[in-house]
Design a protein around this motif. Structure first.
Motif, mmCIF file in Angstrom:
data_model
loop_
_atom_site.group_PDB
_atom_site.id
_atom_site.type_symbol
_atom_site.label_atom_id
_atom_site.label_comp_id
_atom_site.label_asym_id
_atom_site.label_seq_id
_atom_site.Cartn_x
_atom_site.Cartn_y
_atom_site.Cartn_z
ATOM 1 N N TYR A 179 -9.547 5.081 -1.315
ATOM 2 C CA TYR A 179 -8.409 5.151 -0.405
ATOM 3 C C TYR A 179 -8.878 4.979 1.044
ATOM 4 O O TYR A 179 -10.071 5.123 1.358
ATOM 5 N N LYS A 180 -7.921 4.664 1.898
ATOM 6 C CA LYS A 180 -8.144 4.637 3.332
ATOM 7 C C LYS A 180 -7.614 5.935 3.924
ATOM 8 O O LYS A 180 -6.713 6.555 3.347
ATOM 9 N N GLU B 266 0.831 -1.200 0.000
ATOM 10 C CA GLU B 266 0.000 0.000 0.000
ATOM 11 C C GLU B 266 0.873 1.259 0.000
ATOM 12 O O GLU B 266 1.889 1.326 0.694
ATOM 13 N N TYR C 158 -11.951 1.429 2.604
ATOM 14 C CA TYR C 158 -11.763 2.096 1.321
ATOM 15 C C TYR C 158 -13.027 2.880 0.962
ATOM 16 O O TYR C 158 -14.131 2.350 0.981
ATOM 17 N N PHE D 103 -3.448 3.633 0.099
ATOM 18 C CA PHE D 103 -4.147 2.833 -0.908
ATOM 19 C C PHE D 103 -3.170 2.028 -1.746
ATOM 20 O O PHE D 103 -1.987 2.356 -1.857
#
Length: 355
Positions: free
Chosen positions: A111-112, A82, A120, A141
């Motif tokens: 995305y986180k 990531e 996400y 991400f």
């Protein structure tokens, strides 16, 4: 400061203005982007400083940006697993409610936020607790596109006050809210990303009957595009880009659309201007990217002289809430090919779809 440097150096700044007399316009001037509302002025593109109050401001950037000996920003690198992007935002006034959209090579990237345990999402929304203070955070991400040896752009786009939605009682439009501001930075892929598990990604497969076509630019079309306020000619289209949405027979200057029928809602994105520029176009409902039945969220168009690129889509009305925010973001894929023109993402005005 040269406008290009806002994107080369990985930061952007916006001042939000409210014209006391009322309507809306945005103007990019070097490092400032101004959102004005002016309804009664004969020239809505003219800002009367005496009737202007500052609503707020937003500033956001990559953290610890480094440049090389030629003053070019050093690209991000992807080395597997990531990607973690350190970022910072600062806001004041009514700009402290903010959401971010991320794109890799123009394609919408879920995305986180801050932790790998975060879910996400295509947009995370948060309220800044302190005004005028840098708030650091992280985008996390696995890129959904890219291959080893390739260099593309990561585009980070903020949306101002995304939590706002008209209620059709006290408010019927978004006014200056939902304005977009973007930062672009290259990324080098040292490895090819592993495919993400689709079960980990948000899915909104509600786009149907998608078709991409072109239609000729006509004098009537340019007159309509100018809205009777400004003159747009073919020479202007050589360096500028315009995009807008048509919903059924709705005039494209409306900010809300009432849904009274069942079945499908027919929409058209029209984008035209600077020949040779390629855009990935993403449709959003309530700030989440929409996809076709195969999961594609972004649809590419390449602009050609004398043509309007058109993307037709249909949305099943049964999938809509009673109140839904709809817009399209067009993100340039090849801005580096047109170095002098500062090609930035375009967002259509938000439209309220309500039942």
């Amino acid at each position: 400061m040269n406008k290009r440097l806002l994107f080369t150096y990985g930061f952007s700044f916006i001042v939000l203005l409210l014209i006391v007399t009322g309507c809306s316009k945005d103007d990019v001037e070097e490092e400032k982007e101004q959102v004005a509302i002016n309804e009664n002025n004969e020239n809505p593109f003219e800002i009367d400083e005496e009737d202007t109050v500052i609503m707020g401001s937003i500033w956001h950037s990559y953290a610890n940006v480094e440049v090389d000996d030629n003053d070019e920003v050093i690209p991000l690198t992807y080395d597997g697993d990531e990607l973690v992007i350190d970022y910072s935002v600062q806001a004041e006034g009514k700009a402290t409610n903010i959401g971010f959209l991320v794109y890799v090579d123009g394609i919408a990237q879920p995305y986180k936020l801050n932790t790998t345990e975060s879910a996400y999402q295509y947009m995370h929304i948060f309220d800044l607790e302190e005004e005028g203070v840098d708030t650091p955070f992280q985008f996390i991400f696995t890129p959904i596109t890219g291959k080893e040896g390739e260099t593309v752009n990561v585009t980070i786009t903020s949306i101002y006050n995304p939590s706002f939605i008209p209620d059709m009682k006290e408010t019927t439009s978004y006014g200056g809210y939902h304005h977009a501001l973007s930062v672009i930075r290259p990324i080098e892929f040292h490895e090819k990303p592993e495919f993400l598990n689709l079960n980990d990604l948000p899915t909104n497969k509600i786009l149907n009957d998608i078709s991409i076509s072109t239609e000729p630019v006509t004098d009537d079309f340019l007159e309509k595009l100018g809205g009777g306020v400004t003159t747009i000619d073919s020479e202007m289209l050589d360096t500028n880009v315009f995009n807008f949405v048509e919903i059924e027979d709705k005039p494209d200057n409306e900010t809300n659309f009432q849904i009274t029928d069942q079945g499908n809602l027919h929409m058209k994105l029209k984008i035209l201007g600077h020949p040779g520029v390629a855009y990935q176009n993403t449709f959003y409902l309530n700030h989440q990217a929409l996809s076709d039945q195969e999961g594609n969220t972004s649809f590419e168009t390449k602009l050609t002289k004398g043509d309007v690129s058109v993307i037709d889509v249909e949305i099943d009305i049964d999938t809509l809430d009673d109140f839904s925010t709809f817009y399209v973001v067009s993100t340039p894929v090849n801005p580096g090919d047109f170095y002098e023109n500062v090609l930035t993402p375009l967002k259509t005005p938000s439209v309220l779809l309500y039942k």
